[in-house]
Write a protein that holds these residues in place. Structure first.
Motif, PDB file in Angstrom:
ATOM      1  N   ALA A 136      33.833  39.895  43.753  1.00 51.35           N
ATOM      2  CA  ALA A 136      35.067  40.511  44.249  1.00 51.35           C
ATOM      3  C   ALA A 136      35.549  39.818  45.522  1.00 51.35           C
ATOM      4  O   ALA A 136      36.753  39.568  45.698  1.00 51.35           O
TER       5      ALA A 136
ATOM      6  N   THR B 167      43.531  36.386  45.124  1.00 52.02           N
ATOM      7  CA  THR B 167      44.450  37.527  45.192  1.00 52.02           C
ATOM      8  C   THR B 167      45.234  37.573  46.498  1.00 52.02           C
ATOM      9  O   THR B 167      46.405  37.965  46.513  1.00 52.02           O
TER      10      THR B 167
ATOM     11  N   SER C 232      42.577  33.716  35.921  1.00 54.29           N
ATOM     12  CA  SER C 232      41.384  34.372  36.477  1.00 54.29           C
ATOM     13  C   SER C 232      40.272  34.555  35.443  1.00 54.29           C
ATOM     14  O   SER C 232      39.094  34.373  35.751  1.00 54.29           O
ATOM     15  N   TRP C 233      40.638  34.948  34.208  1.00 54.43           N
ATOM     16  CA  TRP C 233      39.627  35.398  33.253  1.00 54.43           C
ATOM     17  C   TRP C 233      39.376  34.448  32.092  1.00 54.43           C
ATOM     18  O   TRP C 233      38.463  34.677  31.298  1.00 54.43           O
TER      19      TRP C 233
ATOM     20  N   THR D  17      47.812  42.618  40.866  1.00 56.32           N
ATOM     21  CA  THR D  17      47.058  43.708  40.227  1.00 56.32           C
ATOM     22  C   THR D  17      46.492  43.299  38.874  1.00 56.32           C
ATOM     23  O   THR D  17      45.556  43.939  38.376  1.00 56.32           O
TER      24      THR D  17
ATOM     25  N   THR E 265      42.495  42.365  38.359  1.00 51.88           N
ATOM     26  CA  THR E 265      41.640  43.539  38.569  1.00 51.88           C
ATOM     27  C   THR E 265      41.815  44.554  37.455  1.00 51.88           C
ATOM     28  O   THR E 265      40.832  45.106  36.929  1.00 51.88           O
TER      29      THR E 265
ATOM     30  N   GLY F 191      40.329  43.214  34.257  1.00 49.29           N
ATOM     31  CA  GLY F 191      38.876  43.251  34.392  1.00 49.29           C
ATOM     32  C   GLY F 191      38.312  44.648  34.200  1.00 49.29           C
ATOM     33  O   GLY F 191      37.258  44.829  33.583  1.00 49.29           O
ATOM     34  N   SER F 192      39.031  45.644  34.704  1.00 49.58           N
ATOM     35  CA  SER F 192      38.595  47.035  34.527  1.00 49.58           C
ATOM     36  C   SER F 192      38.661  47.453  33.066  1.00 49.58           C
ATOM     37  O   SER F 192      37.769  48.167  32.569  1.00 49.58           O
TER      38      SER F 192
END
Length: 409
Positions: free
Chosen positions: A53, A60, A237-238, A355, A358, A361-362
């Motif tokens: 994080a 971020t 990011s992912w 946003t 995150t 990812g959640s």
């Protein structure tokens, strides 16, 4: 004997070329100084004992800075002039790079935020320069500078790790090397500070900036940019994690991440010659959003062809950014209105982008895999296509009288 037939015209042409050269050099600074951190995250995590994080915050933070600073950029340009404010943005970026490269953990984060603030000003005001000085070539020049922006970011990301591992080098020198970009751009921009042309924007901007938030057309442009940025930064990011879960090696995932960055620059090659021939941008906006959807669903259904799906995704996301930035100028009547719309769209757009990683990812953690997040993002790309059909209409919002669209003949 005859003197030069049109010395004034030649001089004006030279000034425009010099201005355009400066615009492209500024564009080189609007992604690379912060996207170049991503390849060094593992090195930074080891150096400062960061968790995932804390490391992700380095990506971020600039996006949050974009959102916070963007609404104020137009006011700065009204007070100091477009040229001087853009020079200020380069100085801020350079200062942030020095702070980030100081070697301390606090400096790493503070410098990253400063860089984001400087980039935000440039992001907002470059479309205003194009609207003011190149109104007849807004779409093609926007495609060109986004192409420059993407290629520079991809190049710096590719060089970051090899540079950090060179003899007598480390991550600090690798990050500090990017300061050459704002220094070169500032040197090229110096003649614009002495320009005899218009340097300030109309004071009517202040009233227009308030009315822009009540314009449905402005919100359509804003949502198109926001959804595009949301999906793009989710991918940036992912994507490595998605590929590793699909049984690709870490090295393969890293290489394909580079393919993503390069593919976001490809639409510029298509849109530069094509944009001037478009009567409106509805079909282009819809097709680019659907390209994102094809890439996302392809990664979900047939991940073995990941390179193909990444190109679809990157092409759509990169082209969407070009169109969104073009809309800022094409949907407004002057540089002041363009700055107001640019500030609004980038404030909301990059807030959504911040946003995205995150939130997705959640969803991944809650669902236990990448299937649901990819489907959710594909649904958002369909929403982006619908919004694009509205934002791509050949109309303009006028802020001097009322915030309603006026059809362009």
């Amino acid at each position: 004997m005859r003197n030069n037939t049109n010395p004034g015209g030649v001089d004006r042409s030279s000034r425009r070329l010099l201005l355009l050269f400066g615009v492209f050099l500024i564009a080189m600074n609007l992604r690379a100084p912060f996207t170049g951190v991503a390849p060094l995250l593992d090195m930074l995590k080891a150096t400062f004992d960061l968790n995932a994080a804390q490391a992700g915050l380095l990506i971020t933070l600039p996006l949050l800075a974009f959102s916070i600073v963007s609404p104020f950029a137009a006011s700065l340009a009204t007070r100091f002039g477009l040229e001087r404010t853009l020079m200020m943005s380069l100085i801020i970026i350079a200062g942030g790079i020095f702070v980030r490269s100081s070697g301390s953990g606090i400096g790493l984060y503070i410098g990253t935020a400063i860089i984001g603030g400087g980039i935000a000003i440039g992001n907002v005001l470059l479309p205003s320069i194009l609207k003011r000085d190149f109104p007849e070539r807004v779409a093609s020049l926007t495609a060109a500078y986004v192409l420059v922006m993407g290629c520079t970011a991809a190049g710096l990301s590719t060089l970051a790790v090899p540079f950090a591992h060179m003899e007598n080098s480390d991550w600090r020198l690798a990050l500090a090397a990017s300061v050459l970009l704002p220094i070169l751009a500032a040197l090229a921009w110096l003649p614009q500070l002495r320009s005899s042309g218009p340097t300030t924007m109309s004071n009517k901007k202040a009233a227009g900036q308030g009315r822009i938030w009540h314009s449905p057309l402005a919100w359509q442009v804003t949502l198109f940019l926001g959804l595009d940025c949301f999906l793009y930064y989710v991918g940036v990011s992912w994507l490595p994690a998605i590929l590793r879960d699909a049984s690709f090696t870490e090295a393969q995932a890293g290489s394909m991440h580079g393919v993503l960055l390069l593919s976001t620059a490809l639409p510029g090659l298509v849109l530069i010659p094509l944009a001037p021939r478009m009567k409106d941008q509805r079909h282009a906006a819809c097709l680019l959003a659907l390209s994102i959807m094809i890439g996302l669903m392809g990664l979900h259904i047939l991940p073995s062809l990941a390179v193909l799906w990444i190109v679809f995704f990157g092409f759509g996301a990169g082209g969407g950014l070009i169109l969104a930035l073009s809309f800022v100028s094409l949907r407004t009547v002057n540089a002041s209105d363009a700055a107001a719309l640019s500030g609004m769209s980038q404030c909301i757009g990059y807030l959504l982008a911040a946003t995205g990683p995150t939130l997705v990812g959640s969803i991944h953690d809650a669902s236990g895999g990448w299937g649901t997040p990819l489907i959710v993002c594909a649904a958002l790309s369909i929403a982006m296509a619908v919004v694009g059909l509205l934002a791509g209409r050949n109309v303009q919002v006028t802020l001097d009288v009322a915030s309603r669209p006026v059809r362009v003949r």
